[in-house]
Design a protein around this motif. Sequence first.
Motif, PDB file in Angstrom:
ATOM      1  N   MET A 202      -4.215  -4.486  -6.645  1.00 37.49           N
ATOM      2  CA  MET A 202      -4.827  -3.160  -6.513  1.00 37.49           C
ATOM      3  C   MET A 202      -5.044  -2.524  -7.877  1.00 37.49           C
ATOM      4  N   ARG A 203      -4.037  -2.697  -8.739  1.00 36.91           N
ATOM      5  CA  ARG A 203      -4.135  -2.060 -10.047  1.00 36.91           C
ATOM      6  C   ARG A 203      -5.145  -2.766 -10.943  1.00 36.91           C
TER       7      ARG A 203
ATOM      8  N   THR B  16     -18.623   3.510  -6.615  1.00 31.74           N
ATOM      9  CA  THR B  16     -18.783   3.863  -5.198  1.00 31.74           C
ATOM     10  C   THR B  16     -18.934   5.371  -5.059  1.00 31.74           C
ATOM     11  N   ALA B  17     -18.230   6.127  -5.910  1.00 30.20           N
ATOM     12  CA  ALA B  17     -18.359   7.585  -5.860  1.00 30.20           C
ATOM     13  C   ALA B  17     -19.760   7.991  -6.288  1.00 30.20           C
TER      14      ALA B  17
ATOM     15  N   LEU C 219       0.825  -1.206   0.000  1.00 29.93           N
ATOM     16  CA  LEU C 219       0.000   0.000   0.000  1.00 29.93           C
ATOM     17  C   LEU C 219       0.863   1.261   0.000  1.00 29.93           C
TER      18      LEU C 219
ATOM     19  N   ALA D  57     -16.440   2.069   1.253  1.00 33.35           N
ATOM     20  CA  ALA D  57     -16.101   1.626  -0.105  1.00 33.35           C
ATOM     21  C   ALA D  57     -14.900   0.697  -0.064  1.00 33.35           C
ATOM     22  N   TRP D  58     -13.902   1.075   0.735  1.00 29.62           N
ATOM     23  CA  TRP D  58     -12.710   0.231   0.813  1.00 29.62           C
ATOM     24  C   TRP D  58     -13.015  -1.108   1.458  1.00 29.62           C
TER      25      TRP D  58
ATOM     26  N   PHE E  44     -14.356   2.000  -8.506  1.00 36.76           N
ATOM     27  CA  PHE E  44     -14.107   3.233  -7.740  1.00 36.76           C
ATOM     28  C   PHE E  44     -15.161   4.268  -8.113  1.00 36.76           C
ATOM     29  N   GLU E  45     -15.422   4.387  -9.426  1.00 33.62           N
ATOM     30  CA  GLU E  45     -16.371   5.386  -9.895  1.00 33.62           C
ATOM     31  C   GLU E  45     -17.777   5.077  -9.391  1.00 33.62           C
TER      32      GLU E  45
ATOM     33  N   ARG F 260     -11.589   0.238 -12.729  1.00 36.31           N
ATOM     34  CA  ARG F 260     -11.768   1.596 -12.202  1.00 36.31           C
ATOM     35  C   ARG F 260     -13.241   1.943 -12.081  1.00 36.31           C
TER      36      ARG F 260
ATOM     37  N   ILE G 135     -20.966   6.340  -1.590  1.00 36.36           N
ATOM     38  CA  ILE G 135     -20.537   5.497  -0.467  1.00 36.36           C
ATOM     39  C   ILE G 135     -19.298   6.133   0.138  1.00 36.36           C
ATOM     40  N   ARG G 136     -19.257   6.173   1.478  1.00 36.00           N
ATOM     41  CA  ARG G 136     -18.106   6.802   2.127  1.00 36.00           C
ATOM     42  C   ARG G 136     -16.835   6.009   1.828  1.00 36.00           C
ATOM     43  N   PRO G 137     -15.678   6.718   1.786  1.00 38.86           N
ATOM     44  CA  PRO G 137     -14.408   6.054   1.455  1.00 38.86           C
ATOM     45  C   PRO G 137     -14.147   4.807   2.288  1.00 38.86           C
TER      46      PRO G 137
END
Lengths: 225, 261
Positions: A113-114, A124-125, A41, A134-135, A121-122, A118, A129-131
């Motif tokens: 992770m990569r 959840t945004a 990380l 989301a994680w 991520f989008e 994507r 959803i809170r970070p």
Amino acid sequence: MLISASEAGYFQQLARGAVITMELAVSGYILALIGGAVVGLVTLLPNRAIQAVWRVYASIVMGVPSLLVIFLFYYGGGTLLGGIIDITPFEAGLTALVVVYTVYVAELVRGAMRNVPRGQFEATAALAIRPVGAWLHVIMPQVVRLALPGLVNIWMIVLKDTALVSLAGLNDLVSHAKTAAGATKEPFIFFIAAALFFVVFSAVTLRFSARLEARFGRGLAVAKA
Amino acid sequence: MPFDPSLAWDSLPRMLFGLANTVGITALTLVLGLAMAIPVTLARMSPRRIFRLPAAWFVMFFRGTPALILMYLVYYGLAQLPSIHDGPLWPIFANAFACAVIGLALNHASYLVEILRGGLEAVPAGLVEASAALGISPRQTYQWVRLPLAMRYALKAYQNEVIGFTKGTAVVGVITVVDLTATANEVFERTYDPVTPMLTAAVLYWCLINLMRIGFEFADRRLNRHLAAEEQRRRKPVAASLQPALARWTGLAAPNTERAL
């Protein structure tokens, strides 16, 4: 081939060695897992210096046999620490395994992770959803799923690499097998016994990992069909 | 760090000799491992249980056993069996170098079987069916459609395995073969300086491993040259848009240009 009473005694020693082997493998793997997750990380931070240092360090560690690293820590560890502390074979082996496999785990975590799409991520945004949530509930389960086959692979390699620590004087399964082989002049049976220990453990691992993979991949099965 | 450059320089010729042994063992293991792996792979993929099961056992045993134990087993263990000790192959099994190569090749072959199988099974069934529909014989389909594709699919896994077992050759010292690690140990035992010879050996190993990696990357570019243009097209925009998304959530960002080590 019949096993005599004295040979049965050697098999008890083998079992005691097997416990040490398992202790080393399990503690080394868990520490490498924690270290690798943290390092993986941290090295994803968009910082040029961290990236450069990581690339050089990972290349060095991955370009050298783990046996050499074990020897370096065992024979050289005392000198490097100024000769204050004497390092036991277990400590040297554990340090070497953790140093080496932290790098492999970190590389795996970085790759996983990569590879999380994507859109996740989008999404959840978009869903606000809170970070943290989301994680925990969206990203991490996918990272674990993507990294799982590699993590199982690393566990098998760590398990087999613990055999090398017998060369630094650890009284593990392999070194007891070697002693018994020399004393009884029956090397074949003792080395086969040692080999079977590792084979059985990797077979058990494969069983267990198939179930884990089914568990983490449970969301995918529907979509694929 | 107590690194002694003059000792490193003096021991370099011996180290290079050790490195040559390591390279020799690696090369022989590659060839012998491949020669063993091909028939076992075919047996492993056979529809008949009588072929498939023994091949699966072969893979399970030799993949699960550490190379160190295989060294002991081949060199010390087999010598105990009368059929080996009195058989025609005894000159081979009495030779430590040959035993090292055999032990490592068995280990390498068992990994190779799974890699080859994975590559062959990844070839889409539609391609094989299309060749059959076009009247291309099974043999030619295998040679011109399945194998070239399987090689491409399997290359990355093959690279990892080859580099892994090259590092694994460090164990051959236990059966008296003087490879690079064993040479470093010898220098240590004579000079009581552990750090210098081990680090010198580490540098040489690093050079060898990275030379191999460059070779594999060259092969990868050559086999996948038809993908190069698309790869570039695909990589840039995705990586660029991934960065802000990641960064917004975490302060972490995915480095986009980096290749896996």
